[in-house]
Design a protein around this motif. Structure first.
Motif, PDB file in Angstrom:
ATOM      1  N   CYS A 150       0.822  -1.201   0.000  1.00  0.00           N
ATOM      2  CA  CYS A 150       0.000   0.000   0.000  1.00  0.00           C
ATOM      3  C   CYS A 150       0.859   1.255   0.000  1.00  0.00           C
ATOM      4  O   CYS A 150       1.616   1.497   0.935  1.00  0.00           O
ATOM      5  CB  CYS A 150      -0.919  -0.013   1.216  1.00  0.00           C
ATOM      6  SG  CYS A 150      -1.928   1.458   1.286  1.00  0.00           S
ATOM      7  N   VAL A 152      -0.226   4.187   0.304  1.00  0.00           N
ATOM      8  CA  VAL A 152      -0.814   5.189   1.185  1.00  0.00           C
ATOM      9  C   VAL A 152      -0.292   5.038   2.612  1.00  0.00           C
ATOM     10  O   VAL A 152       0.211   5.986   3.201  1.00  0.00           O
ATOM     11  CB  VAL A 152      -2.356   5.129   1.155  1.00  0.00           C
ATOM     12  CG1 VAL A 152      -2.953   6.100   2.165  1.00  0.00           C
ATOM     13  CG2 VAL A 152      -2.860   5.450  -0.238  1.00  0.00           C
ATOM     14  N   CYS A 153      -0.381   3.825   3.164  1.00  0.00           N
ATOM     15  CA  CYS A 153       0.045   3.682   4.558  1.00  0.00           C
ATOM     16  C   CYS A 153       1.316   2.853   4.729  1.00  0.00           C
ATOM     17  O   CYS A 153       1.807   2.714   5.836  1.00  0.00           O
ATOM     18  CB  CYS A 153      -1.095   3.150   5.417  1.00  0.00           C
ATOM     19  SG  CYS A 153      -1.591   1.492   5.017  1.00  0.00           S
ATOM     20  N   HIS A 158      -2.209  -5.043   2.176  1.00  0.00           N
ATOM     21  CA  HIS A 158      -3.218  -4.701   1.178  1.00  0.00           C
ATOM     22  C   HIS A 158      -2.619  -3.702   0.193  1.00  0.00           C
ATOM     23  O   HIS A 158      -1.551  -3.169   0.433  1.00  0.00           O
ATOM     24  CB  HIS A 158      -4.457  -4.087   1.855  1.00  0.00           C
ATOM     25  CG  HIS A 158      -4.151  -2.856   2.649  1.00  0.00           C
ATOM     26  ND1 HIS A 158      -3.867  -2.888   3.994  1.00  0.00           N
ATOM     27  CD2 HIS A 158      -4.017  -1.554   2.283  1.00  0.00           C
ATOM     28  CE1 HIS A 158      -3.594  -1.660   4.412  1.00  0.00           C
ATOM     29  NE2 HIS A 158      -3.679  -0.827   3.391  1.00  0.00           N
ATOM     30  N   CYS A 163      -7.307   0.306   0.790  1.00  0.00           N
ATOM     31  CA  CYS A 163      -6.799   0.948   2.002  1.00  0.00           C
ATOM     32  C   CYS A 163      -7.918   1.616   2.812  1.00  0.00           C
ATOM     33  O   CYS A 163      -8.588   2.516   2.331  1.00  0.00           O
ATOM     34  CB  CYS A 163      -5.731   1.976   1.644  1.00  0.00           C
ATOM     35  SG  CYS A 163      -4.951   2.672   3.094  1.00  0.00           S
TER      36      CYS A 163
HETATM   37 ZN    ZN Z   1      -3.147   1.276   3.270  1.00  0.00          ZN
END
Ligand code: ZN
Length: 177
Positions: A150, A152-153, A158, A163
């Protein structure tokens, strides 16, 4: 996976629950080779592996750690040393080993070390280090054989599309490239 691993004495694979698999190797060396040469991915997702006890609940075996080789860039000269590798390894995850054949005293573009990471903890982006004269420098690093994760994080569990943080809007500015 059997096509990739090509175990000399064969393998038996069972689906325990969706996404949870039991791999039975017929020779210890085949299993050791698989455990030492990861990380493995399946369908672009990381395969988290562990050995299992002779008895007990197979669905309770902890599956949260993956070993990776990482390449550390932007080290000033004189920093290619196992003690530095250990410190950096324990910052980015937990240090496993130092690639002596890559990290010789001759000039190399990067230091190569193996680390273990918890897939439930976001991957770190870089690390600022301080020299004795208190000036600082930033080291960057790359994962070898990294499957999707991911952006994003920073989690391996995932991809961005799934997310929860992104959906709920709590996204910070740190970017992954
Ligand atoms: Zn994420």
């Amino acid at each position: 996976m059997a096509d990739i691993w090509k175990p000399k004495l064969g393998i038996n694979i069972k689906v325990l629950t969706p996404g949870l698999f039991l791999f039975q190797f017929y020779h210890k060396d085949d299993m050791k080779w698989m455990m030492n040469n990861g990380p493995w991915s399946f369908d672009n997702a990381i395969l988290v592996t562990n050995t299992i006890p002779a008895r007990g609940d197979l669905t309770k075996v902890p599956l949260n750690e993956v070993e990776f080789w990482i390449q550390i860039y932007d080290l000033p000269s004189g920093y290619m040393a196992e003690s530095v590798g250990k410190q950096l390894g324990n910052f980015f995850g937990s240090f496993v080993s130092y690639d002596l054949s890559n990290n010789t005293s001759n000039w190399h573009e990067y230091m190569r070390i193996k680390i273990k990471v918890d897939v439930h903890v976001p991957l770190k982006i870089n690390k600022k280090l301080y020299k004795k004269d208190k000036s600082d420098f930033m080291v960057n690093y790359k994962y070898e054989k990294l499957a999707d994760f991911c952006f994003v994080c920073g989690l391996l569990t995932h991809t961005e599309h799934f997310c929860k943080k992104k959906i709920s809007g709590e996204v910070d500015d740190s970017s992954w490239e």
